[in-house]
Design an enzyme around this catalytic site. Sequence first.
Site, PDB file in Angstrom:
ATOM      1  CB  CYS A 156      71.964  46.031-147.398  1.00 18.80           C
ATOM      2  SG  CYS A 156      70.850  45.270-147.178  1.00 18.80           S
ATOM      3  CG  HIS A 296      77.056  46.800-144.024  1.00 14.57           C
ATOM      4  ND1 HIS A 296      76.164  46.780-145.071  1.00 14.57           N
ATOM      5  CD2 HIS A 296      76.031  45.807-143.507  1.00 14.57           C
ATOM      6  CE1 HIS A 296      75.568  46.876-145.549  1.00 14.57           C
ATOM      7  NE2 HIS A 296      74.791  45.379-144.133  1.00 14.57           N
ATOM      8  CG  HIS A 331      70.460  49.313-143.367  1.00 13.65           C
ATOM      9  ND1 HIS A 331      71.552  49.414-144.781  1.00 13.65           N
ATOM     10  CD2 HIS A 331      70.317  48.020-142.841  1.00 13.65           C
ATOM     11  CE1 HIS A 331      71.340  48.262-144.765  1.00 13.65           C
ATOM     12  NE2 HIS A 331      71.073  47.054-143.792  1.00 13.65           N
TER      13      HIS A 331
END
Length: 401
Positions: A156, A296, A331
């Site tokens: 990620c 995040h 996400h």
Amino acid sequence: MRRRVVVTSMGVVSSLGATPEEIGERLSVGAPRFVFTGEEGLWAAPVEGFDLKAYTGRFKAGRYLNRGAQFAVASAAAAMEASGLSEKQRADTGLFCGSGPNFDVGEEFARIDGGEISEEGLSALWMLRFLPNTAVSAISRLTGIHGENHTCGSACAASLTALGEAYRKVRDGYLDTALAGGGDSRINRGGLLAYGMARALHRSEKDPSAVYAPFDADRKGFLPGEGGAFFLFEELEHARRRGAEIHAEVLGFGSSLDGYNMTAPDPSGTWAEKAVRLALDEAFLLPEEVDAVSAHGTATDLNDRMEAELFGRLFGAHRPAILAPKAWLGHLASACGAVELAVMLAALKHGTLPTNPNLTNPLDPALDIVVEGRSAEGISTLLFENFGFGGQNSALVVRRW
């Protein structure tokens, strides 16, 4: 000698839109929208109506691209079309891409029996849909880029890492221009199964659009999204000489490894904080000079707790605006950093900050998490954070132009 690096072009494909105007409008007047995936209790933020050919025209190599790679190619094509670079300048441009694995195993292989893959329905070059560098190869063919290149696979943190590597190559004089970004999609049976078994996903029988909120004490996991974004990074004087429009300046990058767990972040946040401080040091900035943070913020139990505590240590009494783009996008895995930068630049251009609209029970009430509409006036310096599976951490500092 360090050179100044600016952003002179952008291409984005997201569930919020494909232009800064569309994204800004959606953030200011709309609401997060998630749709049912067809898997029990699982919802996502898909890019609806996406067609690669709308960005590439007739493109034979498109058949070899998985859906995530298609988003990378589409957004890269859009960024280069808007760049104004000549054929010679394109040839000398570097290419840096964040890429993730193709989990869409069930769609790719019509039949697997006892571990044996049937050749039925397979194309001769089916492997290209599983190689991490296929998107970069396609982008090069489509755009005429032939310079230094790198495919980043740091989970990620991948696309933010790609941006950081491109920034440094331009800053240090190896390149005058570099195209950087990424694309990804895990909204398929394999991706949902993988993250579901890792207990990372938000499950709900009801539409979570009105309840999903990173940094909420009652968070239940992330909602998957998809998309891609690419940016042209350019040395400042090079951009000025050719009269390019400047959108932002990149000031610093930092990265680190937790060395703690294969999926969970180090709960101390020590190494995530190291990446952030390295980025700030490279930008010659103190934490109190940061105006806003694109967190995040996955809405998972472990990430949000670690990141909230990191903010407390890093900023102390200083209270930058904390933004959680995944509240809107879901996400995007390896593409999250690039698309979140695109969303933030679009929001700043529109004059508003993205909200975390469903946040009602903040994990840390001391943080200035933006929950209601707020003007972007006075917001100049932004910190971007991404932390990936395997403990791979990246941070980027950007200043609006």
